[in-house]
Motif scaffolding. Structure first.
Motif, mmCIF file in Angstrom:
data_model
loop_
_atom_site.group_PDB
_atom_site.id
_atom_site.type_symbol
_atom_site.label_atom_id
_atom_site.label_comp_id
_atom_site.label_asym_id
_atom_site.label_seq_id
_atom_site.Cartn_x
_atom_site.Cartn_y
_atom_site.Cartn_z
ATOM 1 N N GLY A 1 19.869 4.531 1.379
ATOM 2 C CA GLY A 1 19.726 5.346 0.122
ATOM 3 C C GLY A 1 18.996 6.731 0.377
ATOM 4 O O GLY A 1 19.444 7.323 1.033
ATOM 5 N N GLY A 2 18.092 7.077 -0.621
ATOM 6 C CA GLY A 2 17.397 6.285 -1.480
ATOM 7 C C GLY A 2 16.555 5.309 -1.123
ATOM 8 O O GLY A 2 16.207 5.199 0.243
ATOM 9 N N THR A 3 15.955 4.355 -1.992
ATOM 10 C CA THR A 3 15.227 3.326 -1.540
ATOM 11 C C THR A 3 15.693 2.148 -2.093
ATOM 12 O O THR A 3 15.523 1.691 -3.254
ATOM 13 C CB THR A 3 13.809 3.493 -2.025
ATOM 14 O OG1 THR A 3 13.409 4.879 -1.389
ATOM 15 C CG2 THR A 3 13.071 2.505 -1.715
ATOM 16 N N TYR B 1 10.786 17.009 1.373
ATOM 17 C CA TYR B 1 11.688 17.492 2.337
ATOM 18 C C TYR B 1 13.022 16.720 1.913
ATOM 19 O O TYR B 1 14.028 16.843 2.759
ATOM 20 C CB TYR B 1 11.210 17.192 3.772
ATOM 21 C CG TYR B 1 10.773 15.711 3.777
ATOM 22 C CD1 TYR B 1 11.394 14.643 3.820
ATOM 23 C CD2 TYR B 1 9.355 15.344 3.712
ATOM 24 C CE1 TYR B 1 10.983 13.399 3.951
ATOM 25 C CE2 TYR B 1 8.702 14.297 3.659
ATOM 26 C CZ TYR B 1 9.629 13.086 3.873
ATOM 27 O OH TYR B 1 9.326 11.961 3.653
ATOM 28 N N ARG C 1 10.242 3.038 0.906
ATOM 29 C CA ARG C 1 8.785 3.300 0.456
ATOM 30 C C ARG C 1 8.075 2.211 0.308
ATOM 31 O O ARG C 1 8.359 1.147 -0.502
ATOM 32 C CB ARG C 1 9.082 4.089 -0.972
ATOM 33 C CG ARG C 1 10.032 5.343 -0.711
ATOM 34 C CD ARG C 1 9.139 6.380 -0.305
ATOM 35 N NE ARG C 1 8.416 7.004 -1.748
ATOM 36 C CZ ARG C 1 8.722 7.826 -2.327
ATOM 37 N NH1 ARG C 1 9.874 8.712 -2.051
ATOM 38 N NH2 ARG C 1 7.834 8.263 -3.305
ATOM 39 N N PHE D 1 18.508 13.912 0.744
ATOM 40 C CA PHE D 1 19.549 12.842 0.426
ATOM 41 C C PHE D 1 20.081 12.830 -1.215
ATOM 42 O O PHE D 1 19.373 13.428 -2.103
ATOM 43 C CB PHE D 1 19.109 11.448 0.805
ATOM 44 C CG PHE D 1 18.578 11.559 2.414
ATOM 45 C CD1 PHE D 1 19.470 11.625 3.587
ATOM 46 C CD2 PHE D 1 17.109 11.562 2.663
ATOM 47 C CE1 PHE D 1 19.229 11.535 4.632
ATOM 48 C CE2 PHE D 1 16.878 11.784 4.076
ATOM 49 C CZ PHE D 1 17.819 11.682 4.810
ATOM 50 N N SER E 1 19.210 11.085 -4.035
ATOM 51 C CA SER E 1 18.083 10.368 -4.325
ATOM 52 C C SER E 1 17.909 10.860 -5.844
ATOM 53 O O SER E 1 17.727 11.943 -6.133
ATOM 54 C CB SER E 1 16.781 10.630 -3.516
ATOM 55 O OG SER E 1 15.652 10.312 -4.164
ATOM 56 N N ARG F 1 5.076 11.450 -1.911
ATOM 57 C CA ARG F 1 5.050 10.334 -1.594
ATOM 58 C C ARG F 1 3.732 9.473 -2.383
ATOM 59 O O ARG F 1 2.753 9.681 -2.005
ATOM 60 C CB ARG F 1 5.109 9.784 -0.081
ATOM 61 C CG ARG F 1 6.575 10.214 0.338
ATOM 62 C CD ARG F 1 6.584 10.099 1.772
ATOM 63 N NE ARG F 1 6.674 8.470 2.101
ATOM 64 C CZ ARG F 1 7.936 8.092 2.355
ATOM 65 N NH1 ARG F 1 9.072 8.623 2.331
ATOM 66 N NH2 ARG F 1 8.100 6.690 2.904
ATOM 67 N N CYS G 1 14.794 6.614 -6.123
ATOM 68 C CA CYS G 1 13.474 6.336 -5.450
ATOM 69 C C CYS G 1 12.250 6.502 -6.126
ATOM 70 O O CYS G 1 12.424 7.069 -7.458
ATOM 71 C CB CYS G 1 13.373 7.622 -4.202
ATOM 72 S SG CYS G 1 14.450 7.468 -2.906
ATOM 73 N N SER H 1 9.832 8.543 -6.161
ATOM 74 C CA SER H 1 9.598 9.801 -6.477
ATOM 75 C C SER H 1 10.465 10.734 -5.177
ATOM 76 O O SER H 1 10.724 9.978 -4.552
ATOM 77 C CB SER H 1 8.074 10.341 -6.200
ATOM 78 O OG SER H 1 7.599 9.853 -5.049
ATOM 79 N N THR H 2 10.486 11.999 -5.565
ATOM 80 C CA THR H 2 11.174 12.729 -4.663
ATOM 81 C C THR H 2 10.302 13.608 -3.507
ATOM 82 O O THR H 2 9.451 14.145 -3.826
ATOM 83 C CB THR H 2 12.121 13.656 -5.197
ATOM 84 O OG1 THR H 2 12.772 13.106 -6.119
ATOM 85 C CG2 THR H 2 13.154 14.570 -4.468
ATOM 86 N N CYS H 3 10.550 13.207 -2.292
ATOM 87 C CA CYS H 3 9.889 13.651 -1.069
ATOM 88 C C CYS H 3 10.029 15.145 -1.098
ATOM 89 O O CYS H 3 11.089 15.483 -1.395
ATOM 90 C CB CYS H 3 10.136 12.846 0.105
ATOM 91 S SG CYS H 3 9.967 11.034 0.197
HETATM 92 S S1 SF4 Z 1 15.669 9.351 -0.156
HETATM 93 FE FE1 SF4 Z 1 13.991 9.204 1.516
HETATM 94 S S2 SF4 Z 1 13.298 11.300 1.533
HETATM 95 FE FE2 SF4 Z 1 14.483 11.097 -0.163
HETATM 96 S S3 SF4 Z 1 13.141 10.913 -1.804
HETATM 97 FE FE3 SF4 Z 1 13.887 8.848 -1.324
HETATM 98 S S4 SF4 Z 1 12.326 8.108 0.143
HETATM 99 FE FE4 SF4 Z 1 12.044 10.339 0.065
#
Ligand code: SF4
Length: 709
Positions: free
Chosen positions: A234-236, A189, A270, A192, A194, A307, A183, A185-187
């Motif tokens: 994912g992930g993204t 919450y 994203r 997952f 990521s 985000r 991803c 960046s890491t959200c």
């Molecule tokens: S997997 Fe989803 S919630 Fe986790 S960092 Fe990536 S976009 Fe954000």
């Protein structure tokens, strides 16, 4: 604080704690430190023998005394043959507990006694068994104390799901999940798998090679079955560069006839990862559904939750996707984000009505154990996390105005407002994969780091998981082992078998590799390697003792932990004999022995007269908190405390030691890897471990050679 005291061994601990947590969200709960009893404001005592149950609620009177508020005694349920009926006993217990806490607190729970994540699985079963919608609503209210609104919602969603599934042939098919765990960046919450793109960019090509190999295996292993849907998540996935998307989607197209799928989804997720070129590649390879997720339409909130995109970027990405011809676009929103209130949600939904997505997924923020939001609670303590049925109602009204019907629903632990996640969609734009996975209707073969394959047996009831490792480097390195895990499972279960794969020479070669890796794991017990095994035992022993102390356990218990730590792997001595003792057991069969070492250790020590606490610790030290361990798949506090402590100590000690197939990880990497797998650990023990490890003398727990390499 609420203290839950289980008299003797108590079944249903998970269910009891789930209901207490729903009545008292955010309040500390304690179950195993009797010295903290007097800190409690309420005590719940649960006693259970094979015939009857007793629940007692006590309220604090003064510093040391409690007065009983309610005592409920009732008989365990029996089936028609007079045998103990565990399922029904559990339902009775939950209703009794609900009544006690409802009468005491005056609160009502919209979801009644249901604490599981799939309430619609129950309602779907009722409808499939011929109940009318009204009867199912009545049943849910009577048996699970659901509120009228939630009973009607779940029945309506189940009816919609069944209508959708009626139109497709999914029963003998399967679906494929492809995980891209990177991803931008890491959200805040996120729980997952990521990994930040900046640190992993140069590994993605090798990662995709491994993923493509696993996809190829799935195609061959399930060549005799029809593939229904493919979901790239994912992930993204759109963090991949266009040429990487081309490689991945090209491989999928080469392996499967994507035009015949009921659905092919790529989670674009994203907005800051989406470009016109990537959308064109996705479209070219037959993807039918994408998801672009704003989560909120408030720039300020996007910054807080980590985000790194704006609302404007989201709108541009969405419009670009429409221009590229996507006619099935989903949007995800989260309710309960920091400092967002009903007005913010009204604004978000107004924007949704202008943009008119084909489907809309509304999540209630869940405070996951592995999320940054949980780890850094203090930093966010001044924010309000607001969610309620009234706020949910705003989103329902929007869905109605857009002609989007609710079609799937699931719940998670620790959701704001104790509510739910709901997917809404226009007719024929529903996410079929979402229904299949949530209702557990079909086998999902999952590829990629951290992906979890779900094998659904023909009776629809037995479900087994096959997990891939989460760590990207390990996944790349051990791709053959990941494939072999799936292959072994398929070969051992006739109903999934495809005869042609069984004869595959390459697969047999992988068996040998796997055996070799497994043998490496236990080679510590080769007579020449005794010092390594001993050092591992000492390390686990020291850590377990320190964690016990940190948790405030008494000296006797801590000494027992130290002893259990020393001997926890003793069973590997016998496994070594099984593997290399010249018996005729098949190679694949031998793998089973490795998993037996905890039971063998238990047997050796019980013959020697070790205490029950040590025996429990040794027998269960490979059980995971989420129920995915062995030998008995115990979960949560059903795993003895000593074994939960050993689990954390053992994993850390193994990570910081050299193995024949890898070098020791440094402290920080080891801890990061453990955070990735935190679902395996009891959180309070893991946090105690984190405190211990920050004060520990490294020389005390590691070998010099491991540190220097
Ligand atoms: S997997 Fe989803 S919630 Fe986790 S960092 Fe990536 S976009 Fe954000």
């Amino acid at each position: 604080m609420i203290f839950i005291k289980y008299i003797d061994k108590f079944d249903f601990e998970y269910d009891i704690q789930g209901i207490v947590r729903s009545f008292y969200p955010g309040e500390e709960m304690c179950t195993d430190k009797s010295e903290r009893l007097n800190d409690a404001r309420l005590i719940l005592e649960c006693d259970f023998n094979s015939e009857s149950l007793e629940i007692k609620l006590l309220e604090k009177l003064n510093d040391t005394q409690f007065k009983p508020v309610t005592i409920e005694k009732f008989k365990a349920a029996t089936d028609l043959n007079g045998k103990y009926d565990r399922k029904e006993t559990k339902n009775i217990l939950k209703r009794k507990l609900y009544d006690i806490l409802h009468n005491y607190s005056g609160k009502e729970l919209l979801w009644g006694t249901l604490s599981g994540i799939r309430p619609t699985k129950i309602t779907s079963e009722l409808l499939e068994n011929g109940m009318s919608d009204e009867e199912a609503v009545h049943f849910m209210k009577e048996n699970y104390y659901l509120s009228d609104i939630k009973a009607k919602e779940s029945v309506k969603i189940s009816r919609n799901e069944l209508n959708i599934l009626d139109e497709i042939d999914y029963k003998n098919g399967y679906s494929l999940y492809v995980g891209i765990p990177f991803c931008p960046s890491t959200c805040l919450y996120c729980s997952f798998t990521s990994n930040p793109l900046s640190r992993f960019r140069n590994k993605i090509d090798s990662y995709l090679d491994a993923v493509c190999k696993e996809i190829e295996f799935c195609k061959n292993a399930f060549a005799h079955k029809k593939i229904s849907t493919i979901y790239v998540g994912g992930g993204t996935p759109t963090t991949l560069e266009p040429y990487q998307l081309e490689k991945l989607l090209g491989k999928i197209e080469e392996c499967f006839d994507v035009r015949k799928l009921y659905e092919f989804t790529v989670e674009a997720g994203r907005p800051d990862s989406i470009t016109r070129e990537k959308l064109a590649v996705i479209k070219k390879h037959g993807v039918t559904r994408i998801s672009i997720n704003p989560q909120t339409m408030k720039d300020e909130t996007l910054k807080i939750i980590g985000r790194h995109h704006t609302v404007e970027q989201f709108i541009n990405a969405y419009k670009m996707a429409r221009e590229e011809g996507f006619d099935n676009i989903n949007m995800d929103f989260i309710l309960g984000l920091p400092d967002e209130n009903a007005d913010d949600i009204r604004y978000n939904m107004k924007m949704v009505e202008e943009l008119k997505p084909d489907s809309l997924t509304i999540h209630s923020l869940a405070l996951k154990r592995a999320a940054r939001l949980n780890f850094f609670k203090d930093k966010y303590k001044d924010y309000a996390f607001e969610n309620s049925e009234e706020i949910m109602e705003i989103t329902k009204e929007t869905a109605k105005r857009l002609d989007l019907e609710p079609y799937y629903l699931y719940r998670q632990k620790n959701m704001t407002g104790n509510l739910e996640n709901v997917g809404y969609a226009r007719k024929s734009r529903e996410g079929i994969y979402n229904i299949l996975i949530m209702e557990e209707k079909q086998t999902i073969l999952a590829v990629g780091a951290g992906a979890s394959t779900k094998m659904v047996f023909p009776d629809g009831k037995r479900i087994e998981r096959i997990e891939n490792v989460k760590d990207v480097d390990l996944y790349i390195e051990k791709i053959d082992e990941m494939i072999e895990r799936k292959n072994r499972f398929i070969q051992e279960n006739e109903c999934f078998k495809n005869a042609s794969v069984e004869e595959d020479d390459d697969i047999n070669k992988e068996d040998d590799n796997d055996i070799q890796n497994a043998a490496d794991e236990i080679i510590d017990f080769n007579i020449n390697s005794i010092p390594e095994a001993l050092m591992h035992g000492i390390c686990v022993s020291n850590l377990a003792y320190d964690i016990g102390k940190e948790l405030g356990l008494d000296d006797k218990y801590c000494n027992m932990l130290a002893m259990a730590g020393m001997v926890h792997d003793i069973g590997k001595v016998k496994v070594y004999a099984y593997l290399y003792g010249g018996d005729d057991t098949l190679n694949v069969e031998k793998l089973k022995y490795i998993r037996m070492h905890s039971k063998l250790g238990y047997d050796i020590l019980s013959e020697k007269g070790f205490s029950n606490d040590v025996l429990d610790a040794v027998l269960y030290h490979h059980e995971n908190y989420d129920g995915s361990g062995y030998p008995e798949n115990l979960a949560g506090e059903n795993i003895p405390l000593s074994a939960r402590i050993l689990r954390v100590s053992d994993v850390f000690a193994a990570l910081i030691s050299n193995r024949t197939y890898r070098k020791a990880f440094d402290f920080n990497t080891a801890i990061e890897l453990m955070i990735d797998e935190v679902k395996n650990f009891d959180m309070k023990i893991f946090l105690a471990f984190m405190r211990v490890i920050h004060n520990v003398d490294i020389n005390k727990i590691t070998r010099k050679e491991d540190r220097e390499e």
